[in-house]
Design an enzyme around this catalytic site. Structure first.
Site, PDB file in Angstrom:
ATOM      1  N   TYR A 175       0.838  -1.212   0.000  1.00 58.15           N
ATOM      2  CA  TYR A 175       0.000   0.000   0.000  1.00 58.15           C
ATOM      3  C   TYR A 175       0.870   1.259   0.000  1.00 58.15           C
ATOM      4  O   TYR A 175       0.598   2.220  -0.729  1.00 58.15           O
ATOM      5  CB  TYR A 175      -0.888  -0.050   1.241  1.00 58.15           C
ATOM      6  CG  TYR A 175      -1.978   0.986   1.331  1.00 58.15           C
ATOM      7  CD1 TYR A 175      -3.188   0.823   0.653  1.00 58.15           C
ATOM      8  CD2 TYR A 175      -1.828   2.119   2.126  1.00 58.15           C
ATOM      9  CE1 TYR A 175      -4.209   1.758   0.764  1.00 58.15           C
ATOM     10  CE2 TYR A 175      -2.834   3.060   2.247  1.00 58.15           C
ATOM     11  CZ  TYR A 175      -4.028   2.877   1.562  1.00 58.15           C
ATOM     12  OH  TYR A 175      -5.038   3.808   1.677  1.00 58.15           O
ATOM     13  N   LYS A 194       0.879   4.179  -2.832  1.00 59.53           N
ATOM     14  CA  LYS A 194       0.454   5.550  -2.500  1.00 59.53           C
ATOM     15  C   LYS A 194       1.586   6.556  -2.694  1.00 59.53           C
ATOM     16  O   LYS A 194       1.328   7.733  -3.006  1.00 59.53           O
ATOM     17  CB  LYS A 194      -0.093   5.595  -1.073  1.00 59.53           C
ATOM     18  CG  LYS A 194      -1.385   4.796  -0.884  1.00 59.53           C
ATOM     19  CD  LYS A 194      -2.519   5.310  -1.782  1.00 59.53           C
ATOM     20  CE  LYS A 194      -3.853   4.640  -1.495  1.00 59.53           C
ATOM     21  NZ  LYS A 194      -4.927   5.099  -2.388  1.00 59.53           N
TER      22      LYS A 194
HETATM   23  P1  NAP Z   1     -13.589   1.630   0.836  1.00 58.40           P
HETATM   24  O1  NAP Z   1     -14.615   2.030   1.827  1.00 58.40           O
HETATM   25  O2  NAP Z   1     -13.049   0.240   0.910  1.00 58.40           O
HETATM   26  O3  NAP Z   1     -14.145   1.928  -0.636  1.00 58.40           O
HETATM   27  C1  NAP Z   1     -13.356   1.649  -1.754  1.00 58.40           C
HETATM   28  C2  NAP Z   1     -14.263   1.464  -2.945  1.00 58.40           C
HETATM   29  O4  NAP Z   1     -13.434   1.153  -4.076  1.00 58.40           O
HETATM   30  C3  NAP Z   1     -15.250   0.317  -2.780  1.00 58.40           C
HETATM   31  O5  NAP Z   1     -16.548   0.745  -3.169  1.00 58.40           O
HETATM   32  C4  NAP Z   1     -14.708  -0.739  -3.726  1.00 58.40           C
HETATM   33  O6  NAP Z   1     -15.698  -1.527  -4.338  1.00 58.40           O
HETATM   34  C5  NAP Z   1     -14.038   0.095  -4.793  1.00 58.40           C
HETATM   35  N1  NAP Z   1     -13.047  -0.676  -5.526  1.00 58.40           N
HETATM   36  C6  NAP Z   1     -12.109  -1.504  -5.008  1.00 58.40           C
HETATM   37  N2  NAP Z   1     -11.387  -2.056  -5.980  1.00 58.40           N
HETATM   38  C7  NAP Z   1     -11.875  -1.586  -7.149  1.00 58.40           C
HETATM   39  C8  NAP Z   1     -11.553  -1.801  -8.513  1.00 58.40           C
HETATM   40  N3  NAP Z   1     -10.560  -2.651  -8.860  1.00 58.40           N
HETATM   41  N4  NAP Z   1     -12.257  -1.148  -9.464  1.00 58.40           N
HETATM   42  C9  NAP Z   1     -13.277  -0.322  -9.119  1.00 58.40           C
HETATM   43  N5  NAP Z   1     -13.631  -0.074  -7.838  1.00 58.40           N
HETATM   44  C10 NAP Z   1     -12.940  -0.700  -6.862  1.00 58.40           C
HETATM   45  O7  NAP Z   1     -12.324   2.592   0.921  1.00 58.40           O
HETATM   46  P2  NAP Z   1     -12.220   4.136   1.378  1.00 58.40           P
HETATM   47  O8  NAP Z   1     -11.770   4.133   2.780  1.00 58.40           O
HETATM   48  O9  NAP Z   1     -13.415   4.882   0.969  1.00 58.40           O
HETATM   49  O10 NAP Z   1     -10.954   4.548   0.509  1.00 58.40           O
HETATM   50  C11 NAP Z   1     -11.060   5.283  -0.699  1.00 58.40           C
HETATM   51  C12 NAP Z   1      -9.656   5.709  -1.110  1.00 58.40           C
HETATM   52  O11 NAP Z   1      -9.075   6.482  -0.068  1.00 58.40           O
HETATM   53  C13 NAP Z   1      -8.701   4.549  -1.353  1.00 58.40           C
HETATM   54  O12 NAP Z   1      -7.830   4.850  -2.412  1.00 58.40           O
HETATM   55  C14 NAP Z   1      -7.919   4.482  -0.056  1.00 58.40           C
HETATM   56  O13 NAP Z   1      -6.665   3.890  -0.226  1.00 58.40           O
HETATM   57  C15 NAP Z   1      -7.822   5.949   0.275  1.00 58.40           C
HETATM   58  N6  NAP Z   1      -7.554   6.237   1.676  1.00 58.40           N
HETATM   59  C16 NAP Z   1      -8.416   5.816   2.640  1.00 58.40           C
HETATM   60  C17 NAP Z   1      -8.126   6.104   3.962  1.00 58.40           C
HETATM   61  C18 NAP Z   1      -9.038   5.681   5.088  1.00 58.40           C
HETATM   62  O14 NAP Z   1      -8.635   5.830   6.248  1.00 58.40           O
HETATM   63  N7  NAP Z   1     -10.219   5.178   4.830  1.00 58.40           N
HETATM   64  C19 NAP Z   1      -6.960   6.799   4.295  1.00 58.40           C
HETATM   65  C20 NAP Z   1      -6.107   7.223   3.287  1.00 58.40           C
HETATM   66  C21 NAP Z   1      -6.418   6.926   1.973  1.00 58.40           C
HETATM   67  P3  NAP Z   1     -16.146  -2.970  -3.755  1.00 58.40           P
HETATM   68  O15 NAP Z   1     -16.629  -2.691  -2.367  1.00 58.40           O
HETATM   69  O16 NAP Z   1     -17.205  -3.413  -4.691  1.00 58.40           O
HETATM   70  O17 NAP Z   1     -14.922  -3.825  -3.787  1.00 58.40           O
END
Ligand code: NAP
Length: 253
Positions: A163, A167
């Site tokens: 990861y 990133k």
């Molecule tokens: P999340 O709740 O797991 O949502 C991610 C979404 O991406 C899900 O709807 C998932 O769909 C979809 N997805 C996964 N793989 C995919 C693919 N190959 N093609 C199309 N869609 C796909 O994650 P989040 O926390 O909202 O995170 C969103 C972004 O923010 C990510 O890039 C993550 O790394 C980044 N981020 C998050 C955090 C945090 O603390 N949450 C912190 C820093 C950065 P499915 O459910 O259908 O698999």
């Protein structure tokens, strides 16, 4: 860029940050092309964006597939007749140590499939979406904005070899593309969130999460709308490009 009437693609829009950001942009008058793997989540996201006043369409696509991403951006331009922005948000985690040892014996290694899965979605997926979005924006001859979602983990984080590599790559590509695409009136920026209250974080071990929150100067996770408003800021500020905005409650890894 005034978001009113603009067409924005959001990947990973079915839940979490992608959904909240889509709703925030809909409330500002944008129209949304919502991309995800889960059709049920997508249908719900379309309904919520329409309730917020947007024209919204769903696109089931895997951001790690070149053919699917090429088709996605072609379909969006066909359906909406425009493409003003894209948020490369879809992401996954497959956490684990590089190597785990007990009594001098290596008992576990990060598996190549877990490395590759995260690189495919979080790094290659961002590359493919940005490449196709930029191509369409250039052909349409209008200004565009590309926002990539990096992470505070780009600095290096325990248990996240795959990861953190992805990133950090996303942050570096953001600066590269801002330099390359400025001549076409395309701005490129990234957001590096700290830990955000989404399903991704809800999957973390409760004890680890509590410990982690104690180390955040603001002593809490970010709420998704605190990240979404950063995306809106990037769209609306025409002098912002080539930088990564950190929204992390003051936490440094
Ligand atoms: P999340 O709740 O797991 O949502 C991610 C979404 O991406 C899900 O709807 C998932 O769909 C979809 N997805 C996964 N793989 C995919 C693919 N190959 N093609 C199309 N869609 C796909 O994650 P989040 O926390 O909202 O995170 C969103 C972004 O923010 C990510 O890039 C993550 O790394 C980044 N981020 C998050 C955090 C945090 O603390 N949450 C912190 C820093 C950065 P499915 O459910 O259908 O698999």
């Amino acid at each position: 860029m005034d978001l009113k009437g603009k067409v924005i693609v959001v990947t990973g829009a079915g839940q979490g940050l992608g959904l909240t950001t889509s709703l925030a942009l809909a409330a500002k008058g944008a129209n949304l092309a919502l991309v995800d793997l889960d059709e049920g989540h997508l249908a719900n996201a379309v309904k919520l964006c329409e309730e917020a006043g947007a024209t919204a369409r769903s696109y089931k696509a895997n951001v790690a597939s070149e053919a699917e991403v090429e088709k996605l951006y072609a379909d969006v331009v066909n359906d909406f007749g425009a493409l003003d922005g894209t948020i490369n948000n879809a992401g996954i985690t497959r956490d684990g140590l590089l190597v785990k040892a007990k009594d001098g014996e290596v008992v576990k290694k990060m598996e190549l499939k877990d490395w590759q899965a995260v690189i495919d979605v979080n790094l290659t997926g961002v590359f493919l979406c940005a490449r196709e979005a930029a191509s369409k924006m250039i052909e349409l001859g209008k200004p565009g904005v590309i926002i990539n979602i990096s992470s505070i983990s780009r600095a290096g984080n325990f248990g996240q070899t795959n990861y953190t590599a992805a990133k950090a790559g996303v942050a570096a590509m953001t600066v590269t593309w801002a330099k390359e695409l400025a001549r076409y009136n395309i701005r490129v920026a990234a957001i590096a969130p700290g830990f955000v209250n989404t399903p991704m974080v809800a999957n973390m071990n409760a004890h680890a999460l509590e410990k982690l929150q104690g180390g955040i100067p603001l002593k809490r996770l970010a709420e998704p709308d605190e990240i979404a408003m950063t995306a809106a800021f990037i769209f609306e500020n025409d002098y912002f490009t080539g930088r990564v905005v950190e929204v992390d409650g003051g936490l440094r890894l």
